[in-house]
Design a protein around this motif. Sequence first.
Motif, PDB file in Angstrom:
ATOM      1  N   VAL A   1     -43.644 -53.434  47.965  1.00  0.00           N
ATOM      2  CA  VAL A   1     -42.783 -52.693  47.030  1.00  0.00           C
ATOM      3  C   VAL A   1     -43.662 -51.974  46.007  1.00  0.00           C
ATOM      4  O   VAL A   1     -44.607 -52.556  45.476  1.00  0.00           O
ATOM      5  CB  VAL A   1     -41.793 -53.646  46.316  1.00  0.00           C
ATOM      6  CG1 VAL A   1     -40.945 -52.899  45.298  1.00  0.00           C
ATOM      7  CG2 VAL A   1     -40.909 -54.354  47.332  1.00  0.00           C
ATOM      8  N   ASN A   2     -43.338 -50.711  45.717  1.00  0.00           N
ATOM      9  CA  ASN A   2     -44.099 -49.915  44.753  1.00  0.00           C
ATOM     10  C   ASN A   2     -43.698 -50.240  43.320  1.00  0.00           C
ATOM     11  O   ASN A   2     -42.513 -50.299  42.999  1.00  0.00           O
ATOM     12  CB  ASN A   2     -43.880 -48.425  45.000  1.00  0.00           C
ATOM     13  CG  ASN A   2     -44.488 -47.971  46.298  1.00  0.00           C
ATOM     14  OD1 ASN A   2     -45.570 -48.407  46.679  1.00  0.00           O
ATOM     15  ND2 ASN A   2     -43.794 -47.095  46.997  1.00  0.00           N
ATOM     16  N   TYR A   3     -44.717 -50.409  42.485  1.00  0.00           N
ATOM     17  CA  TYR A   3     -44.540 -50.681  41.068  1.00  0.00           C
ATOM     18  C   TYR A   3     -45.496 -49.800  40.264  1.00  0.00           C
ATOM     19  O   TYR A   3     -46.513 -49.323  40.780  1.00  0.00           O
ATOM     20  CB  TYR A   3     -44.919 -52.129  40.729  1.00  0.00           C
ATOM     21  CG  TYR A   3     -43.993 -53.189  41.241  1.00  0.00           C
ATOM     22  CD1 TYR A   3     -43.011 -53.719  40.419  1.00  0.00           C
ATOM     23  CD2 TYR A   3     -44.117 -53.691  42.529  1.00  0.00           C
ATOM     24  CE1 TYR A   3     -42.168 -54.729  40.877  1.00  0.00           C
ATOM     25  CE2 TYR A   3     -43.279 -54.691  42.997  1.00  0.00           C
ATOM     26  CZ  TYR A   3     -42.307 -55.202  42.162  1.00  0.00           C
ATOM     27  OH  TYR A   3     -41.475 -56.194  42.622  1.00  0.00           O
ATOM     28  N   SER A   4     -45.182 -49.661  38.986  1.00  0.00           N
ATOM     29  CA  SER A   4     -46.157 -49.159  38.020  1.00  0.00           C
ATOM     30  C   SER A   4     -45.965 -49.980  36.757  1.00  0.00           C
ATOM     31  O   SER A   4     -44.862 -50.457  36.474  1.00  0.00           O
ATOM     32  CB  SER A   4     -45.986 -47.660  37.752  1.00  0.00           C
ATOM     33  OG  SER A   4     -44.769 -47.404  37.082  1.00  0.00           O
ATOM     34  N   ALA A   5     -47.051 -50.185  36.031  1.00  0.00           N
ATOM     35  CA  ALA A   5     -46.981 -50.950  34.791  1.00  0.00           C
ATOM     36  C   ALA A   5     -47.850 -50.271  33.750  1.00  0.00           C
ATOM     37  O   ALA A   5     -48.935 -49.776  34.061  1.00  0.00           O
ATOM     38  CB  ALA A   5     -47.444 -52.388  35.010  1.00  0.00           C
ATOM     39  N   ASN A   6     -47.351 -50.246  32.526  1.00  0.00           N
ATOM     40  CA  ASN A   6     -48.084 -49.633  31.431  1.00  0.00           C
ATOM     41  C   ASN A   6     -48.592 -50.709  30.485  1.00  0.00           C
ATOM     42  O   ASN A   6     -47.880 -51.667  30.186  1.00  0.00           O
ATOM     43  CB  ASN A   6     -47.198 -48.653  30.681  1.00  0.00           C
ATOM     44  CG  ASN A   6     -46.854 -47.444  31.512  1.00  0.00           C
ATOM     45  OD1 ASN A   6     -46.494 -47.560  32.676  1.00  0.00           O
ATOM     46  ND2 ASN A   6     -46.977 -46.275  30.937  1.00  0.00           N
ATOM     47  N   PHE A   7     -49.840 -50.505  30.035  1.00  0.00           N
ATOM     48  CA  PHE A   7     -50.494 -51.413  29.103  1.00  0.00           C
ATOM     49  C   PHE A   7     -51.099 -50.597  27.974  1.00  0.00           C
ATOM     50  O   PHE A   7     -51.619 -49.498  28.199  1.00  0.00           O
ATOM     51  CB  PHE A   7     -51.623 -52.192  29.800  1.00  0.00           C
ATOM     52  CG  PHE A   7     -51.134 -53.215  30.776  1.00  0.00           C
ATOM     53  CD1 PHE A   7     -51.016 -54.541  30.395  1.00  0.00           C
ATOM     54  CD2 PHE A   7     -50.790 -52.857  32.068  1.00  0.00           C
ATOM     55  CE1 PHE A   7     -50.566 -55.494  31.305  1.00  0.00           C
ATOM     56  CE2 PHE A   7     -50.337 -53.796  32.981  1.00  0.00           C
ATOM     57  CZ  PHE A   7     -50.226 -55.121  32.598  1.00  0.00           C
ATOM     58  N   SER A   8     -51.070 -51.162  26.767  1.00  0.00           N
ATOM     59  CA  SER A   8     -51.763 -50.513  25.654  1.00  0.00           C
ATOM     60  C   SER A   8     -53.260 -50.661  25.881  1.00  0.00           C
ATOM     61  O   SER A   8     -53.693 -51.489  26.698  1.00  0.00           O
ATOM     62  CB  SER A   8     -51.375 -51.159  24.319  1.00  0.00           C
ATOM     63  OG  SER A   8     -51.970 -52.445  24.209  1.00  0.00           O
ATOM     64  N   ASP A   9     -54.042 -49.900  25.155  1.00  0.00           N
ATOM     65  CA  ASP A   9     -55.500 -49.982  25.320  1.00  0.00           C
ATOM     66  C   ASP A   9     -56.062 -51.324  24.863  1.00  0.00           C
ATOM     67  O   ASP A   9     -57.197 -51.663  25.159  1.00  0.00           O
ATOM     68  CB  ASP A   9     -56.212 -48.813  24.640  1.00  0.00           C
ATOM     69  CG  ASP A   9     -55.885 -48.685  23.170  1.00  0.00           C
ATOM     70  OD1 ASP A   9     -55.083 -49.495  22.646  1.00  0.00           O
ATOM     71  OD2 ASP A   9     -56.418 -47.771  22.535  1.00  0.00           O
ATOM     72  N   THR A  10     -55.251 -52.131  24.163  1.00  0.00           N
ATOM     73  CA  THR A  10     -55.683 -53.468  23.756  1.00  0.00           C
ATOM     74  C   THR A  10     -55.271 -54.546  24.766  1.00  0.00           C
ATOM     75  O   THR A  10     -55.548 -55.724  24.572  1.00  0.00           O
ATOM     76  CB  THR A  10     -55.111 -53.836  22.377  1.00  0.00           C
ATOM     77  OG1 THR A  10     -53.677 -53.835  22.459  1.00  0.00           O
ATOM     78  CG2 THR A  10     -55.583 -52.871  21.303  1.00  0.00           C
TER      79      THR A  10
END
Length: 146
Positions: free
Chosen positions: A61-70
């Motif tokens: 299954v395709n996912y994307s996840a966002n993270f802050s630079d910290t």
Amino acid sequence: MKNIFLVALAILCASATGCAQKKVSNAVDSAFKTKFSNATNVSWDKENDHEYEAEFKINGVNYSANFSDTGKWLETEQVITYEELPQSVKQSFMASHKDAKVKGVAKIDTSEGETRYEIEVKQLLSSEELFYDANGKELQDDDSED
């Protein structure tokens, strides 16, 4: 001569793919690996000066996840089918966009504990992203933070 051209083209493509991989800090990499330990086919992109996005697969299954630079997890987007949308979201969408052609659907979980749904629709030569909360209320662009 044709073979030399094809080999050169293959090397160029491989180099371009390697360059497309963004370096992320140890904090971001560690946070990602902790949250998504079974992710495969991971590729990174920089969203802005303080945010990274990983695209990956889990069990196909395709996912994307966002993270802050910290390294703080911000949100995860999972590709789903239209049929997997909650009934309230489908009803709201059909009431106001009944002739729209659906291009893609995703479920978005945020670090604030909210779940939103994104429906991408085709419009002439472009596409538009529509966002809904879990109750089916259509959100404005500033409400969706995307």
